[in-house]
Design an enzyme around this catalytic site. Structure first.
Site, short mmCIF file in Angstrom:
data_model
loop_
_atom_site.label_atom_id
_atom_site.label_comp_id
_atom_site.label_asym_id
_atom_site.label_seq_id
_atom_site.Cartn_x
_atom_site.Cartn_y
_atom_site.Cartn_z
N GLU A 1 0.84 -1.21 0.00
CA GLU A 1 0.00 0.00 0.00
C GLU A 1 0.88 1.26 0.00
O GLU A 1 0.67 2.19 -0.78
CB GLU A 1 -0.92 -0.03 1.23
CG GLU A 1 -1.72 1.24 1.46
CD GLU A 1 -1.63 1.72 2.90
OE1 GLU A 1 -1.15 2.85 3.11
OE2 GLU A 1 -2.03 0.97 3.82
N HIS A 2 1.89 1.28 0.88
CA HIS A 2 2.79 2.44 0.90
C HIS A 2 3.50 2.62 -0.44
O HIS A 2 3.60 3.73 -0.95
CB HIS A 2 3.88 2.23 1.98
CG HIS A 2 3.49 2.72 3.33
ND1 HIS A 2 4.22 3.65 4.02
CD2 HIS A 2 2.45 2.40 4.14
CE1 HIS A 2 3.66 3.90 5.20
NE2 HIS A 2 2.58 3.14 5.30
N GLU B 1 6.50 3.54 11.91
CA GLU B 1 5.05 3.37 12.07
C GLU B 1 4.78 2.19 13.03
O GLU B 1 3.92 2.26 13.89
CB GLU B 1 4.39 3.12 10.70
CG GLU B 1 2.87 3.14 10.76
CD GLU B 1 2.22 2.90 9.40
OE1 GLU B 1 2.96 2.75 8.39
OE2 GLU B 1 0.98 2.87 9.34
#
Lengths: 429, 430
Positions: free
Chosen positions: A70-71, A142
């Site tokens: 996704e990133h 994160e």
């Protein structure tokens, strides 16, 4: 193109089977200036083992790869997606959950230009060794940030306590160790498996028309051969992995997450079952119940107390979370409460009041285009329609709710996870 | 189309603000009461929770929640926040739009009636708030304050602001507030409640599609009749610049360190060159096109988030980032380097345009829902209101020169580090 209507809400949306193979859902909101679009794939953190028809064996990929992908999808050989959105003014983002990955934007102007960017960058992956390495630093931070969030940590402690084998027990972002094994080749393998249009959905809500959406989709989406993805079925025993786990973190007050693991024979729960479970939760410890008031005034819980019916492909559980000085007493009281309610059944008046509340809340949610678009994604992946919730709520019966209460919660299959403040003594079991 | 809000005076410093929305499913009603931060801080904090959990007619949480369920699961909340150096006590209800009720009953009027009962007829007698309930509310408020420490990002911000504004009401320490909350009494609560009704600047916001006449009549009857009103003057200290930087490091056993930088902006009130400063803050550390995102996160891979926010009502700009401890100096230097880029005007026109577009785009959609409008207008409870359209127009008119000018007015005041153990281990292993 098919119009799906709700007489109750006097609202409607359009469902389109696009020639490319993509399902497109458009919910026009006349009078709205803003629009919200989500392009989602049925691919999340639990999809760690899969096989395509041409593969001999299952492919096993590192934990956290769906989120990593996704990133990385935001990057391309030229301008990255954020730089392109900067020209349209749209507010873009993405998220990965247990069972899906979604790319989204909201905007008030330049809708078609922003939609073009969304479809384009999701359809065109670009991964290299250098860009993969760069992301490991960002996602590493994160992961560390989430490890300091006690609510998040308590949920995953609980999932690991409830599940022995199902990958719902792994962290969505993986670990710093697991993501170090991610390579550009692995990302491409996952991408070409799960980012096939037949496994995806595009949902748009707001001040736009179906024609606006189709004009861009027709131009941007080539026809794709559908894929058949075989997801590994994880044999999960009925009993919990561990009835009690604890961890210490730098928190001010203890936090708990209590779950009742549901014994399931089919991988997915129907909308009816989910709604009934929500009614059951309200009946057990909704804010109107004397039971909730007792826990609150007795100092066992505070206003952070919440409940959730938690389910996805191959897992289902009823979960209670909050802060408590004595989580084990909360567990004891909840088990006692569930057992007594299973015996007596939910009262007719309570059932009707709860249903009225859930109906009101469901209707109220139709203001919010973010909520509508994301709900369309979830409903589509579950094989349901968006208005089915409001319609189904109207026809549920008390007998069904009582049956659900008795069969979905097994008080012998409870797990409790507690996050204790550092320096506190470990409480006795 | 979104109309100008209609503002009606109900009493002295009591106003009704009414806004429409397109075919809404909900009605949002908020009562906002502003008082100086120095006036009964602990009691005001507990009041927000006490008043939202009971009243004379619905004396228990179960009774009150049963009433909310009858109102189609209306969502009630009682919150306390700060608007500059004023406390804003907010009681609000989001409820089903009248037109959608099963028998078309006026849910909005019933919801307003409930809010007014909560505010004006609390569970109290003989000059005292109910003692048993107060004990519970004190515990809930105290636990709520304590649990702020569980959110490290928010906690680091709290500690930075306490340090930076130690000599201003804004820096009133959480520890003092917590001690005050534990010390409130049934009598002090009653007195603080009377004082609140007497001195607060009150705004009632109604957003949605409702027949206003019965609501306005109810407000005039209940709030218009408040006796001996003496609204307090609200003022906020704006420190325009800082000469010497304060550095604070606090250790905690956490996985990620938090770096928070507090700047003085040069503002002398909340409207002082606001549009330029709002764009400057966004270009510096707002969206993914900003200097901090593209450099501290994307280019140097130092963090997951690094953002800059303008606190308009206090004239501050705050930069927040979650980093590894060993990268503290690198991250700090890069943030300051990016500030110099701003001050030297070395950002591109594309970046400026991107920032203005993103900001204007966000404000243009505010009017779509009652929830959006209710939250938007609440920030103006301390004075003149600006419509989202006017605000977007103000932002769109900001020039490169404006941004350079206001970025030069920034002075660093405080650097706060919530330091974890991470960097220590990493350094030892290196």
């Amino acid at each position: 193109m098919r119009e799906v209507k709700s007489a109750k809400l006097s609202e409607s949306y359009f469902e389109i089977d696009h020639p490319s193979g993509l399902k497109i859902l458009v919910y026009p909101k006349p009078g709205y200036k803003s629009a919200y679009a989500v392009f989602g794939t049925r691919y999340g953190s639990i999809d760690t083992q899969f096989r395509l028809p041409e593969d001999k064996d299952f492919t096993t990929v590192p934990e956290g790869i769906a989120h990593f992908l996704e990133h990385k999808l935001f990057e391309s050989e030229e301008l990255d997606a954020f730089q392109r959105y900067a020209e349209t003014g749209a507010n873009a983002n993405a998220y990965t959950s247990f069972d899906k990955t979604c790319y989204l934007f909201s905007c008030t102007g330049n809708f078609k230009a922003s939609l073009e960017i969304l479809l384009d960058f999701v359809m065109h992956p670009y991964f290299t060794a250098a860009t993969v390495q760069k992301e490991q630093g960002i996602i590493g931070q994160e992961i560390r940030m989430c490890r300091d969030e006690p609510g998040w940590e308590a949920l995953f402690q609980l999932l690991r306590a409830m599940y022995k084998t199902h990958p719902v027990r792994i962290d969505i972002a993986g670990t710093e160790e697991s993501i170090s094994h991610i390579t550009a080749d692995l990302l491409y393998k996952c991408y070409h498996t799960f980012y096939n249009l037949s496994n995806m959905v595009l949902c748009v809500a707001g001040g736009v028309t179906a024609e606006d959406v189709l004009e861009v989709a027709d131009r941007m989406l080539p026809k794709q051969q559908p894929v058949t993805i075989e997801r590994k079925f994880h044999e999960e025993p009925r009993e919990v992995n561990a009835p009690y786990v604890e961890e210490t973190l730098a928190v001010a007050s203890p936090i708990f997450s209590l779950g009742f693991k549901e014994a399931i024979t089919t991988p997915e729960r129907s909308l009816r079952e989910i709604l009934l479970s929500q009614i059951v939760l309200e009946a057990i410890c909704g804010k109107t119940t004397p039971f909730y008031a007792e826990l609150l005034t007795g100092g066992l819980i505070n206003t952070s107390f919440e409940t959730e019916y938690f389910c996805g492909y191959g897992y289902a559980a009823t979960i209670f979370t909050g802060e408590s000085p004595d989580a084990k007493e909360v567990r004891r009281r909840l088990i006692e409460r569930v057992r007594s309610l299973q015996e007596t059944g939910i009262a007719k008046d309570d059932f009707e009041r709860i249903r009225k509340k859930l109906y009101g809340r469901a209707v109220m949610s139709f203001n919010d285009i973010d909520g509508i678009a994301n709900a369309m994604v979830s409903a589509h992946f579950c094989g349901e329609g968006l208005f089915d919730e409001v319609e189904t709520l109207g026809v549920l019966t008390l007998d069904e709710a009582n049956a659900r209460l008795r069969e979905s919660i097994d008080t012998d299959c409870a797990a409790l996870a507690v996050i204790l403040p550092k320096g506190d003594d470990v409480c006795n079991s | 189309m979104q109309a100008q809000p209609k503002i009606t005076q109900i009493g002295e410093k009591i106003r009704l603000l009414q806004v429409g929305a397109a075919r809404p499913k909900t009605t949002c009603i908020s009562i906002l009461l502003l008082t100086p931060m120095r006036q009964n801080p602990a009691e005001t904090t507990v009041l927000a929770s006490f008043l939202a959990h009971s009243c004379a007619r619905y004396p228990t949480l179960s009774a009150l929640n049963a009433r909310l369920e009858e109102l189609y699961g209306a969502l009630l909340s009682g919150e306390i926040s700060r608007l500059g150096e004023a406390y804003c006590l907010r009681l609000s209800v989001d409820c089903l739009a009248d037109a959608l009720a099963l028998d078309k009953e006026a849910v909005s009027r019933a919801a307003l009636e409930l809010l007014l009962e909560l505010l004006l007829e609390p569970k109290a007698s003989d000059g005292k708030f109910d003692e048993a309930q107060l004990r519970t509310e004190v515990r809930l408020c105290a636990e709520d304050l304590e649990s702020e420490q569980n959110d490290k990002r928010a906690w680091a911000l709290v500690r930075m602001l306490e340090t930076m504004c130690a000599d201003e009401p804004y820096g009133y320490p959480r520890a003092a507030l917590l001690a005050g909350v534990r010390a409130v009494t049934p009598e002090s609560m009653y007195r603080a409640w009377r004082e609140l009704l007497k001195t607060a600047q009150i705004t009632v916001q109604v957003t949605g599609d409702v027949d206003m006449a019965p609501l306005e009549a109810l407000l005039r009857e209940k709030l218009g009749g408040l006796s001996d009103r003496a609204p307090a003057e609200l003022s906020t200290v704006f420190v325009e610049s800082c000469d010497d930087v304060t550095e604070v490091t606090e250790e905690q056993d956490v996985n990620q360190s938090k770096l928070v930088l507090g700047f003085r902006t040069g503002m002398c009130d909340r409207d002082d060159d606001f549009y330029a400063r709002r764009v400057m803050a966004d270009l510096f550390g707002g969206g993914p096109y900003s200097r901090l995102f593209t450099n501290v996160r994307e280019r140097l891979s130092l963090c997951y988030y690094c953002s800059a926010r303008l606190q308009r009502q206090k004239g501050l700009l705050v930069v927040q980032s979650g980093i590894e401890r060993k990268n503290r100096d690198v991250a700090f230097q890069e943030i300051m380097r990016q500030l110099h880029v701003m001050q030297a005007g070395e950002f591109t026109d594309e970046e400026l345009t991107a920032s203005k577009k993103a900001l204007c785009d966000a404000f243009a959609g505010v009017g779509d829902t009652p929830e959006g409008l209710d939250a938007y207008y609440a920030q103006f409870a301390d004075g003149e209101v600006t419509t989202p359209e006017a605000l977007a127009a103000g932002l769109a008119a900001v020039t490169r020169e404006d941004v350079v000018r206001v970025s030069k007015a920034l002075t660093l005041d405080t650097v706060y580090l919530l330091a974890g153990q991470d960097g220590e281990e990493a350094a030892a292993n290196a």
